[in-house]
Design an enzyme around this catalytic site. Structure first.
Site, PDB file in Angstrom:
ATOM      1  N   ASP A 225      -1.156 -19.741  19.054  1.00 46.14           N
ATOM      2  CA  ASP A 225      -0.351 -18.763  19.768  1.00 46.14           C
ATOM      3  C   ASP A 225      -0.820 -18.658  21.212  1.00 46.14           C
ATOM      4  O   ASP A 225      -1.477 -19.563  21.734  1.00 46.14           O
ATOM      5  CB  ASP A 225      -0.467 -17.400  19.055  1.00 46.14           C
ATOM      6  CG  ASP A 225       0.833 -16.621  19.089  1.00 46.14           C
ATOM      7  OD1 ASP A 225       1.146 -16.034  20.146  1.00 46.14           O
ATOM      8  OD2 ASP A 225       1.533 -16.610  18.070  1.00 46.14           O
ATOM      9  N   HIS A 256       1.479 -11.662  22.662  1.00 40.90           N
ATOM     10  CA  HIS A 256       1.989 -12.200  21.397  1.00 40.90           C
ATOM     11  C   HIS A 256       0.853 -12.580  20.456  1.00 40.90           C
ATOM     12  O   HIS A 256       0.878 -12.251  19.266  1.00 40.90           O
ATOM     13  CB  HIS A 256       2.880 -13.407  21.700  1.00 40.90           C
ATOM     14  CG  HIS A 256       3.765 -13.828  20.565  1.00 40.90           C
ATOM     15  ND1 HIS A 256       3.369 -14.731  19.596  1.00 40.90           N
ATOM     16  CD2 HIS A 256       5.035 -13.483  20.247  1.00 40.90           C
ATOM     17  CE1 HIS A 256       4.356 -14.922  18.743  1.00 40.90           C
ATOM     18  NE2 HIS A 256       5.381 -14.172  19.113  1.00 40.90           N
ATOM     19  N   SER A 404       8.543 -14.160  14.310  1.00 43.30           N
ATOM     20  CA  SER A 404       7.108 -14.388  14.523  1.00 43.30           C
ATOM     21  C   SER A 404       6.265 -13.463  13.665  1.00 43.30           C
ATOM     22  O   SER A 404       5.289 -13.870  13.022  1.00 43.30           O
ATOM     23  CB  SER A 404       6.752 -14.131  15.992  1.00 43.30           C
ATOM     24  OG  SER A 404       6.987 -15.238  16.799  1.00 43.30           O
TER      25      SER A 404
END
Length: 466
Positions: A225, A256, A404
């Site tokens: 990520d 994120h 996600s």
């Protein structure tokens, strides 16, 4: 005929300086079909020589003329190109043939359409030799060797070759097709993180997971990520190992990666799905995008570090090298979990989720309704909460939405199943989750929800009973 061609080439060599014309092309940012802006970069000027039509037919496709220049990038920065049939940004024209050592390298295979977004001035190749062999290939075809490394998952050296002269990617791949030293020749595809928008986490209740008993202790989970906020109270002391697949790029984005890692392994003020896991974190995204080469490096590292689960909350086009790496990782017993994508019901399949054996996860809300912007398709395996779920972010917590985060919920739940003991083979765990899921939507498996909503309690009970 040979003597005739030789005379014409000599004439071109003498007159070429008189025929040079400078061209520059700038492509403005374009709006993708899913509403997201895809990056474009401007190319500089370059000189080209227009070949007479007859020679163009001898030494390249088309009827002569120069192809539009494509932008060049430095390092492995993921600049992007659009989905175009010739791998370039403009009408298909005959690119200049370029090669080292005074040789003309011409395509030996027809140009193929390239799907998806890709780095516009690079290709990836694999070979059985080392960096010296890769350098020799680059020199012969007028390319730049930008990186080369041995891939444990692919079992070969993977080399990133730059295109310094504006040839379209599809044209260079066609040129490389006949070189027997190369095993694979693919674009360096671009992948995008799958975050759609925007305190008790309703995910525990919806998937029937007891927040008080979750653990995942002694299970290694890798997250590929963005960078994360290591000092976040939810993550402090929970990171077993870290890897930076973008060492030459400054870290700007930590949001994120912090949310995904927190949903899986969070503790302290925020309870993740499996707070006892050994978290392995690979930074492979900046500005929301990455490339095949970077992702391969991160996945190689995760497997070598002993990851039992790899969470991949990103989406891109199908890529043969990444497909092989994922398949080989699963053959080594690694469970791969991926986001289905946030590009809408009409979007193409999202990869790596659509690869066989990878657990593809879509997002649902507190009422078990599928997220409106989620991808659809027969590759969807499971549904999990991913709409307005609470997750850590740099500096605190917030609600987040996207497939996600649904993928992270599933990764955490699988860590608890592995912790409970029993067969940890990817196909065994996938079948367990499939057969215990709560059916949603049309009866049976469907393209919106897959086999249904993850049911952690039922999966655990069946595992213990077996």
């Amino acid at each position: 005929m040979t003597r005739f061609v030789s005379r014409i080439l000599t004439a071109i060599a003498i007159t070429a300086p008189l025929a040079m014309t400078a061209h520059a092309q700038t492509t403005a940012p374009a709006e993708a079909a899913d509403g997201e802006t895809q990056a474009r970069t401007a190319s500089g000027e370059r000189h080209v020589v227009y070949l007479p039509p007859m020679l163009a037919e001898l030494f390249g496709p088309g009827t002569g003329g120069a192809a539009p220049a494509q932008p060049a990038t430095s390092g492995d920065a993921p600049s992007t190109n659009g989905d175009v049939s010739d791998g370039g940004t403009g009408p298909a024209a005959s690119p200049p043939t370029t090669a080292g050592a005074g040789a003309l390298a011409r395509p030996v295979a027809p140009q193929r359409a390239i799907s998806g977004v890709f780095v516009p001035d690079e290709v990836l190749v694999t070979l059985d030799g080392d960096a010296d062999v890769a350098a020799a290939v680059a020199a012969q075809f007028g390319l730049e060797l930008r990186s080369a490394r041995a891939s444990g998952l692919l079992g070969r050296t993977i080399a990133r070759l730059g295109i310094p002269d504006g040839r379209p990617v599809a044209f260079v791949l066609a040129q490389l097709e006949g070189d027997g030293r190369l095993a694979d020749r693919v674009p360096n595809h671009v992948f995008q993180l799958q975050q759609a928008a925007a305190v008790v986490n309703y995910a525990f209740e919806r998937i029937a997971l007891d927040a008080g008993s979750v653990s995942g202790e002694n299970v290694s989970v890798a997250v590929i990520d963005t960078a994360l906020e290591e000092a976040h109270p939810a993550l402090a002391g929970r990171i077993g190992s870290m890897f930076d697949a973008l060492p030459d790029m400054a870290v700007k984005d930590r949001e994120h990666g912090t949310s995904i890692s927190g949903l899986i392994a969070g503790g302290g003020p925020f309870r993740g799905m499996a707070p006892g896991v050994r978290l392995l974190h690979a930074r492979a995204f900046e500005g929301g995008i990455s490339s095949t080469n970077v992702l391969l490096s991160a996945l190689d590292w995760a497997v070598e570090e002993g990851a039992q689960i790899v969470n991949m909350s990103f989406v891109g086009p199908e890529n043969p090298l990444f497909s092989s790496a994922c398949r080989n990782a699963m053959a080594r017993g690694v469970v791969l979990v991926a986001a289905a994508g946030n590009n809408g019901p009409g979007a193409p399949f999202g990869y790596p989720a659509a690869y066989d054996g990878v657990i593809a996860v879509t997002a649902t809300d507190v009422h078990d309704r599928v997220m409106g912007k989620a991808n659809r398709g027969r590759y969807i395996d499971l549904s999990a909460p991913g709409v307005n779920v609470v997750a850590p972010i740099p500096g605190g917590m917030d609600v987040v939405t996207g497939t996600s985060f649904a993928a992270a919920v599933v990764s955490g739940a699988i860590a608890n199943l592995i912790h409970a003991g029993g067969d940890a083979a990817p196909e065994t765990l996938s079948e367990l989750l499939r057969t215990t899921a709560v059916d949603l939507g049309d009866p049976g498996r469907d393209e919106d929800f897959g086999d249904g909503l993850l049911n952690a309690r039922a999966a655990m009970e069946k595992r213990v009973a077996d």
